[in-house]
Write a protein that holds these residues in place. Structure first.
Motif, PDB file in Angstrom:
ATOM      1  N   ALA A  80      69.264  61.548  42.863  1.00 43.43           N
ATOM      2  CA  ALA A  80      67.822  61.360  43.004  1.00 43.43           C
ATOM      3  C   ALA A  80      67.084  62.690  42.916  1.00 43.43           C
ATOM      4  CB  ALA A  80      67.519  60.672  44.342  1.00 43.43           C
ATOM      5  N   THR A  81      67.656  63.730  43.502  1.00 48.52           N
ATOM      6  CA  THR A  81      67.007  65.039  43.499  1.00 48.52           C
ATOM      7  C   THR A  81      66.999  65.657  42.110  1.00 48.52           C
ATOM      8  OG1 THR A  81      67.752  65.384  45.781  1.00 48.52           O
ATOM      9  CG2 THR A  81      66.984  67.319  44.577  1.00 48.52           C
ATOM     10  N   THR A  82      68.129  65.622  41.415  1.00 56.04           N
ATOM     11  CA  THR A  82      68.206  66.252  40.090  1.00 56.04           C
ATOM     12  C   THR A  82      67.323  65.534  39.070  1.00 56.04           C
ATOM     13  OG1 THR A  82      70.237  64.968  39.687  1.00 56.04           O
ATOM     14  CG2 THR A  82      70.485  67.237  40.421  1.00 56.04           C
ATOM     15  N   THR A 147      60.753  62.780  46.388  1.00 59.38           N
ATOM     16  CA  THR A 147      61.164  64.102  45.918  1.00 59.38           C
ATOM     17  C   THR A 147      60.286  64.592  44.779  1.00 59.38           C
ATOM     18  OG1 THR A 147      63.452  63.596  46.545  1.00 59.38           O
ATOM     19  CG2 THR A 147      63.125  65.463  45.074  1.00 59.38           C
ATOM     20  N   VAL A 148      59.871  63.697  43.898  1.00 60.56           N
ATOM     21  CA  VAL A 148      58.989  64.072  42.790  1.00 60.56           C
ATOM     22  C   VAL A 148      57.709  64.717  43.313  1.00 60.56           C
ATOM     23  CG1 VAL A 148      57.468  63.130  41.001  1.00 60.56           C
ATOM     24  CG2 VAL A 148      59.859  62.459  41.066  1.00 60.56           C
ATOM     25  N   GLY A 149      57.128  64.126  44.336  1.00 59.19           N
ATOM     26  CA  GLY A 149      55.895  64.677  44.894  1.00 59.19           C
ATOM     27  C   GLY A 149      56.088  66.063  45.465  1.00 59.19           C
ATOM     28  N   PHE A 150      57.160  66.242  46.233  1.00 63.80           N
ATOM     29  CA  PHE A 150      57.398  67.540  46.864  1.00 63.80           C
ATOM     30  C   PHE A 150      57.736  68.609  45.824  1.00 63.80           C
ATOM     31  CE2 PHE A 150      59.952  70.813  48.820  1.00 63.80           C
ATOM     32  CZ  PHE A 150      59.289  71.075  50.004  1.00 63.80           C
ATOM     33  N   LEU A 151      58.661  68.295  44.915  1.00 63.73           N
ATOM     34  CA  LEU A 151      59.098  69.297  43.943  1.00 63.73           C
ATOM     35  C   LEU A 151      57.997  69.645  42.944  1.00 63.73           C
ATOM     36  CD1 LEU A 151      62.805  68.369  43.101  1.00 63.73           C
ATOM     37  CD2 LEU A 151      61.938  70.203  44.547  1.00 63.73           C
ATOM     38  N   THR A 152      57.178  68.669  42.579  1.00 61.40           N
ATOM     39  CA  THR A 152      56.082  68.966  41.655  1.00 61.40           C
ATOM     40  C   THR A 152      55.149  70.000  42.261  1.00 61.40           C
ATOM     41  OG1 THR A 152      56.172  66.750  40.679  1.00 61.40           O
ATOM     42  CG2 THR A 152      54.145  68.004  40.357  1.00 61.40           C
ATOM     43  N   ARG A 153      54.806  69.803  43.520  1.00 56.56           N
ATOM     44  CA  ARG A 153      53.941  70.761  44.206  1.00 56.56           C
ATOM     45  C   ARG A 153      54.602  72.133  44.280  1.00 56.56           C
ATOM     46  NH1 ARG A 153      48.797  72.107  45.126  1.00 56.56           N
ATOM     47  NH2 ARG A 153      48.604  73.378  47.008  1.00 56.56           N
ATOM     48  N   ALA A 154      55.885  72.159  44.630  1.00 53.33           N
ATOM     49  CA  ALA A 154      56.607  73.434  44.751  1.00 53.33           C
ATOM     50  C   ALA A 154      56.744  74.120  43.394  1.00 53.33           C
ATOM     51  CB  ALA A 154      57.987  73.187  45.353  1.00 53.33           C
ATOM     52  N   PHE A 155      57.029  73.343  42.352  1.00 57.22           N
ATOM     53  CA  PHE A 155      57.180  73.914  41.011  1.00 57.22           C
ATOM     54  C   PHE A 155      55.862  74.461  40.478  1.00 57.22           C
ATOM     55  CE2 PHE A 155      61.185  71.334  39.631  1.00 57.22           C
ATOM     56  CZ  PHE A 155      61.909  71.975  40.619  1.00 57.22           C
ATOM     57  N   MET A 200      65.849  70.458  48.659  1.00 60.35           N
ATOM     58  CA  MET A 200      65.588  69.021  48.648  1.00 60.35           C
ATOM     59  C   MET A 200      66.879  68.214  48.697  1.00 60.35           C
ATOM     60  SD  MET A 200      62.527  68.294  49.012  1.00 60.35           S
ATOM     61  CE  MET A 200      62.820  66.540  48.863  1.00 60.35           C
ATOM     62  N   ILE A 201      67.965  68.747  48.143  1.00 60.02           N
ATOM     63  CA  ILE A 201      69.251  68.047  48.260  1.00 60.02           C
ATOM     64  C   ILE A 201      69.651  67.961  49.733  1.00 60.02           C
ATOM     65  CG2 ILE A 201      71.726  68.250  47.799  1.00 60.02           C
ATOM     66  CD1 ILE A 201      71.026  69.320  45.037  1.00 60.02           C
ATOM     67  N   GLU A 202      69.502  69.066  50.453  1.00 62.81           N
ATOM     68  CA  GLU A 202      69.792  69.064  51.893  1.00 62.81           C
ATOM     69  C   GLU A 202      68.913  68.046  52.619  1.00 62.81           C
ATOM     70  OE1 GLU A 202      69.406  72.938  53.608  1.00 62.81           O
ATOM     71  OE2 GLU A 202      70.182  73.910  51.821  1.00 62.81           O
ATOM     72  N   THR A 203      67.620  68.092  52.330  1.00 61.01           N
ATOM     73  CA  THR A 203      66.670  67.199  52.997  1.00 61.01           C
ATOM     74  C   THR A 203      66.961  65.741  52.679  1.00 61.01           C
ATOM     75  OG1 THR A 203      64.966  68.919  52.860  1.00 61.01           O
ATOM     76  CG2 THR A 203      64.218  66.671  53.297  1.00 61.01           C
ATOM     77  N   ASN A 204      67.272  65.446  51.420  1.00 61.20           N
ATOM     78  CA  ASN A 204      67.512  64.061  51.021  1.00 61.20           C
ATOM     79  C   ASN A 204      68.796  63.503  51.604  1.00 61.20           C
ATOM     80  OD1 ASN A 204      65.162  63.667  49.587  1.00 61.20           O
ATOM     81  ND2 ASN A 204      66.031  64.219  47.617  1.00 61.20           N
ATOM     82  N   ILE A 205      69.788  64.346  51.812  1.00 55.14           N
ATOM     83  CA  ILE A 205      71.014  63.864  52.453  1.00 55.14           C
ATOM     84  C   ILE A 205      70.714  63.427  53.885  1.00 55.14           C
ATOM     85  CG2 ILE A 205      73.280  64.592  53.324  1.00 55.14           C
ATOM     86  CD1 ILE A 205      73.548  66.273  50.774  1.00 55.14           C
ATOM     87  N   ARG A 206      69.861  64.191  54.563  1.00 55.55           N
ATOM     88  CA  ARG A 206      69.455  63.777  55.913  1.00 55.55           C
ATOM     89  C   ARG A 206      68.625  62.495  55.857  1.00 55.55           C
ATOM     90  NH1 ARG A 206      67.916  69.367  55.955  1.00 55.55           N
ATOM     91  NH2 ARG A 206      69.511  70.675  56.932  1.00 55.55           N
ATOM     92  N   VAL A 248      77.967  71.748  56.297  1.00 51.53           N
ATOM     93  CA  VAL A 248      78.725  72.313  55.175  1.00 51.53           C
ATOM     94  C   VAL A 248      77.838  72.464  53.949  1.00 51.53           C
ATOM     95  CG1 VAL A 248      80.593  71.860  53.536  1.00 51.53           C
ATOM     96  CG2 VAL A 248      80.963  71.483  55.979  1.00 51.53           C
ATOM     97  N   ILE A 249      77.050  71.440  53.654  1.00 51.38           N
ATOM     98  CA  ILE A 249      76.164  71.498  52.485  1.00 51.38           C
ATOM     99  C   ILE A 249      75.098  72.572  52.658  1.00 51.38           C
ATOM    100  CG2 ILE A 249      74.389  70.194  51.229  1.00 51.38           C
ATOM    101  CD1 ILE A 249      76.148  67.703  51.722  1.00 51.38           C
ATOM    102  N   GLU A 250      74.593  72.727  53.881  1.00 51.89           N
ATOM    103  CA  GLU A 250      73.592  73.763  54.134  1.00 51.89           C
ATOM    104  C   GLU A 250      74.181  75.159  53.953  1.00 51.89           C
ATOM    105  OE1 GLU A 250      70.356  75.081  57.568  1.00 51.89           O
ATOM    106  OE2 GLU A 250      71.588  73.292  57.830  1.00 51.89           O
TER     107      GLU A 250
END
Length: 261
Positions: A80-82, A147-155, A200-206, A248-250
């Motif tokens: 989902a993140t990628t 994720t699209v909303g967050f990453l678009t703003r960050a990008f 976002m991968i870390e956040t989405n796993i949570r 571990v992922i973090e």
């Protein structure tokens, strides 16, 4: 003059503190929340946790199923993140002041980012649950849209921070829009973008654990199933597994960030 400004700032700070105190008091009154009673229940809650949330031999036998569902959750979060990152990159290029094609597309891109970002992933799960039902697609889409909303703003912010001199130099030589983006903008913004993707991968796993409870998928569904059956030994093992996986992922993410930044 400076004394007057300092005096005014003190009054403003005092005023805002009074507002916060009043709002907090009203909130506790409306919700019937009692801080003292809440604090007194903490020892009993901790005692219950140590008495019930125990990992036993029987619960360890469920480990293969837990790892399978945990893997499903992790891979769903990564996918989902990628995919969201690819979509967000195009939206960011349209929305950024540096690379926007025209004002219309810039407004549309920023609106999509703002709309999807300001609705929590839990709300997206409930909205999509009505249309798609309880399945992995619903969980995937909920994570993807948020994720699209967050990453678009960050990008967009990453692209806007790119060095303008290289963009202006390529523009002066008559370079095409594609060349300006691929040769000047993306190389400068890529390390920061990769850092945001890892975050976002870390956040989405949570988030996927909670999404799974709502959509009936992944480790969240397994947690909800055993919790409702009051099998707290398995619940404890699931919780412990999720915590270890996130840590571990973090750690891996932090190491990758140090390399790319």
């Amino acid at each position: 003059m400076n004394e007057k400004r300092m005096h005014a700032k003190k009054w403003q700070t005092t005023f805002f503190l009074i507002i916060i105190i009043v709002v907090t008091y009203l909130s506790t009154s409306i919700t019937n929340f009692n801080l003292i009673d809440g604090m007194l229940t903490i020892p009993a809650a901790i005692g219950w946790m140590f008495s019930n949330l125990l990992i036993t031999q029987d619960s360890i036998a469920k480990m293969p199923q837990i790892l399978e569902k945990l893997g499903e959750t992790i891979f769903m979060s990564i996918a989902a993140t990628t995919l969201a990152a690819v979509v967000s990159l195009f939206l960011a290029l349209m929305g950024s002041k540096t690379t926007k094609v025209n004002q219309f597309f810039s407004v549309i891109a920023r609106f999509i980012a703002s709309f999807s970002r300001n609705i929590p992933v839990v709300a997206w799960s409930l909205i999509l649950l009505i249309s798609f039902g309880q399945n992995s697609m619903t969980g995937f889409l909920a994570l993807f849209v948020a994720t699209v909303g967050f990453l678009t703003r960050a990008f967009i912010e990453s692209v806007d921070e790119a060095n303008q001199s290289s963009v202006e130099a390529l523009t002066a030589t008559g370079a095409t829009y594609f060349h300006i983006v691929s040769k000047a903008v993306i190389p400068q913004s890529l390390p920061q973008m990769l850092s945001w993707i890892l975050f976002m991968i870390e956040t989405n796993i949570r988030s996927a654990t909670l999404v799974g409870i709502l959509t009936g998928t992944g480790i969240g569904y397994m947690f909800d199933l055993y919790y409702k059956n009051m099998n707290y030994n398995v619940v404890a093992l699931i919780t412990f597994t999720i915590v270890i996986a996130v840590i571990v992922i973090e750690l891996l993410s932090n190491k990758i960030r140090k390399v790319i930044l």
